[in-house]
Design a protein around this motif. Structure first.
Motif, PDB file in Angstrom:
ATOM      1  N   SER A  70      19.839  13.289 -77.716  1.00 40.35           N
ATOM      2  CA  SER A  70      20.553  10.930 -77.454  1.00 40.35           C
ATOM      3  C   SER A  70      18.913  10.854 -77.270  1.00 40.35           C
ATOM      4  N   TYR A  71      19.244   9.559 -77.864  1.00 42.70           N
ATOM      5  CA  TYR A  71      18.006   8.586 -77.325  1.00 42.70           C
ATOM      6  C   TYR A  71      18.543   7.341 -76.310  1.00 42.70           C
ATOM      7  N   LEU A  72      18.902   7.845 -74.810  1.00 43.81           N
ATOM      8  CA  LEU A  72      19.390   7.405 -73.654  1.00 43.81           C
ATOM      9  C   LEU A  72      18.650   6.587 -73.425  1.00 43.81           C
ATOM     10  N   ASN A  73      18.510   5.439 -74.416  1.00 39.64           N
ATOM     11  CA  ASN A  73      18.062   3.570 -74.002  1.00 39.64           C
ATOM     12  C   ASN A  73      18.517   3.210 -74.780  1.00 39.64           C
ATOM     13  N   ASP A  78      24.521   5.493 -74.251  1.00 34.93           N
ATOM     14  CA  ASP A  78      23.669   6.585 -73.773  1.00 34.93           C
ATOM     15  C   ASP A  78      22.498   6.120 -73.160  1.00 34.93           C
ATOM     16  N   ARG A  80      20.223   6.322 -69.140  1.00 26.09           N
ATOM     17  CA  ARG A  80      20.068   7.072 -67.515  1.00 26.09           C
ATOM     18  C   ARG A  80      20.592   5.934 -66.485  1.00 26.09           C
ATOM     19  N   PRO A  86      21.678  11.600 -67.679  1.00 25.32           N
ATOM     20  CA  PRO A  86      22.056  10.736 -68.928  1.00 25.32           C
ATOM     21  C   PRO A  86      24.030  10.719 -68.454  1.00 25.32           C
ATOM     22  N   ASP A 109      16.536  13.674 -74.830  1.00 25.61           N
ATOM     23  CA  ASP A 109      16.284  12.494 -75.121  1.00 25.61           C
ATOM     24  C   ASP A 109      15.236  12.469 -75.980  1.00 25.61           C
ATOM     25  N   SER A 129      24.817   9.884 -80.137  1.00 24.46           N
ATOM     26  CA  SER A 129      24.176   9.109 -79.520  1.00 24.46           C
ATOM     27  C   SER A 129      24.109   7.946 -80.487  1.00 24.46           C
ATOM     28  N   ASP A 218      13.855   0.198 -79.567  1.00 22.03           N
ATOM     29  CA  ASP A 218      14.648  -0.143 -78.880  1.00 22.03           C
ATOM     30  C   ASP A 218      15.087  -1.313 -78.965  1.00 22.03           C
TER      31      ASP A 218
END
Length: 318
Positions: A70-73, A78, A80, A86, A109, A129, A218
């Motif tokens: 997953s792209y945690l941004n 998704d 942090r 997460p 990530d 994601s 992003d």
């Protein structure tokens, strides 16, 4: 939902817990068992957690963990939390599905555009994601129609679509893609929004007005372009766009040009083409989650019930 980016961050572990609908109410039992007629043996009830666990690929059962890319941004889907863990729609749905399957979930990530290759190379078991299920991604097709990679399968779990984020007050009076001609649009690299903007370029050229596409790693960078006036709009998924126009610090800065989808498409749990066992058991677990009410609770918490689906669908994207 982005290309060059930092190396994959360390995996962050989360504690644990089909296509076809559930057959009977008994199938919803958390671990109900049915007695067989052979020697007094016991087999799990169809659709129960024990049954679903038994249907997992052997390597997943042995590991006791689903490794999820997953792209945690990308809040609220998704990201942090304040503890760097997460959080969001996907991690909560994944944890609930893992609970039904009897395994833990571990999020890895990584940059968005690296997710599908990582699934195909088996570096992760699946991706969650905000990956939009499209026929092009299923087939692994390039923009010119030629096959570029093996493709992937999807278990669709949320209905989304692309909307346009503009400055508060919509000073340019934008409502559709044609209004972007002669202007610049900001997108996250490698997303369906990137593809949508690219397809608009020839249409703008025919009108005599060029469209500039500003691509970023992003969405925060894309929004900054809109805030500064360097881009007329940011194209984004509805849940993220809604979040970015209503959260403290952003409400009054941005707004949706309108609530109509410029292009609709479901989010899909992304699995390798040759991992049909995992695909099918994830679909059954998602159906259970929908029927037991936990799915709706998670969507309601994040104010995204507009995207709720009534059942899991495999490869439903267009």
């Amino acid at each position: 939902m982005s290309t060059s980016a930092p190396a994959v961050a360390p995996a962050v572990a989360l504690s644990a817990r089909s296509r076809s609908p559930l057959r009977t109410a008994a199938a919803l039992g958390a671990g109900g068992l049915l007695l067989t007629g052979c020697g007094g043996g016991v087999t799990p009830a169809a659709g129960s957690s024990d049954d679903l666990h038994a249907r997992l690929p052997k390597e997943v059962r042995s590991a006791g963990t689903l490794k999820i890319g997953s792209y945690l941004n990308y809040p609220p889907v998704d990201f942090r939390d304040s503890n760097a863990s997460p959080a969001g729609i996907d991690p909560e749905l994944a944890k609930a599905i893992g609970g039904l399957l009897g395994v833990k979930t571990e999020f890895v990530d990584m940059p968005f555009e690296k997710l599908i290759p990582a699934v195909q190379d088996k570096r992760i078991d699946l991706a969650m994601s905000a990956v939009i299920d499209t026929k092009q991604r299923q087939l692994g097709a390039a923009d010119d129609g030629r096959r570029a990679d093996p493709g992937v399968d999807f278990v669709d779990y949320f209905g989304s679509g692309t909307v346009m984020v503009v400055k508060a007050g919509n000073p340019l009076n934008l409502s559709g893609l044609d209004g972007l001609c002669g202007r610049a649009v900001a997108v996250q690299r490698g997303t369906v929004q990137d593809e949508l903007a690219a397809r608009q370029v020839p249409a703008c050229q025919r009108s005599g007005k060029s469209l500039q596409i500003h691509r970023f790693d992003d969405d925060d960078q894309a929004l900054a372009e809109v805030a500064s006036g360097a881009a007329a709009a940011d194209l984004n998924d509805y849940p993220v766009a809604q979040y970015n126009t209503t959260q403290p610090g952003r409400a009054g800065t941005f707004q949706l040009a309108n609530t109509n989808y410029l292009q609709a498409g479901p989010y899909g749990i992304t699995v390798a083409k040759d991992n049909t066992a995992l695909r099918d058991v994830l679909a059954k677990a998602l159906d259970n989650l929908i029927h037991n009410g936990e799915y709706d609770k998670i969507l309601a918490k994040w104010n995204v019930r507009r995207g709720a689906v009534s059942s899991a669908v495999v490869n439903g994207g267009l």
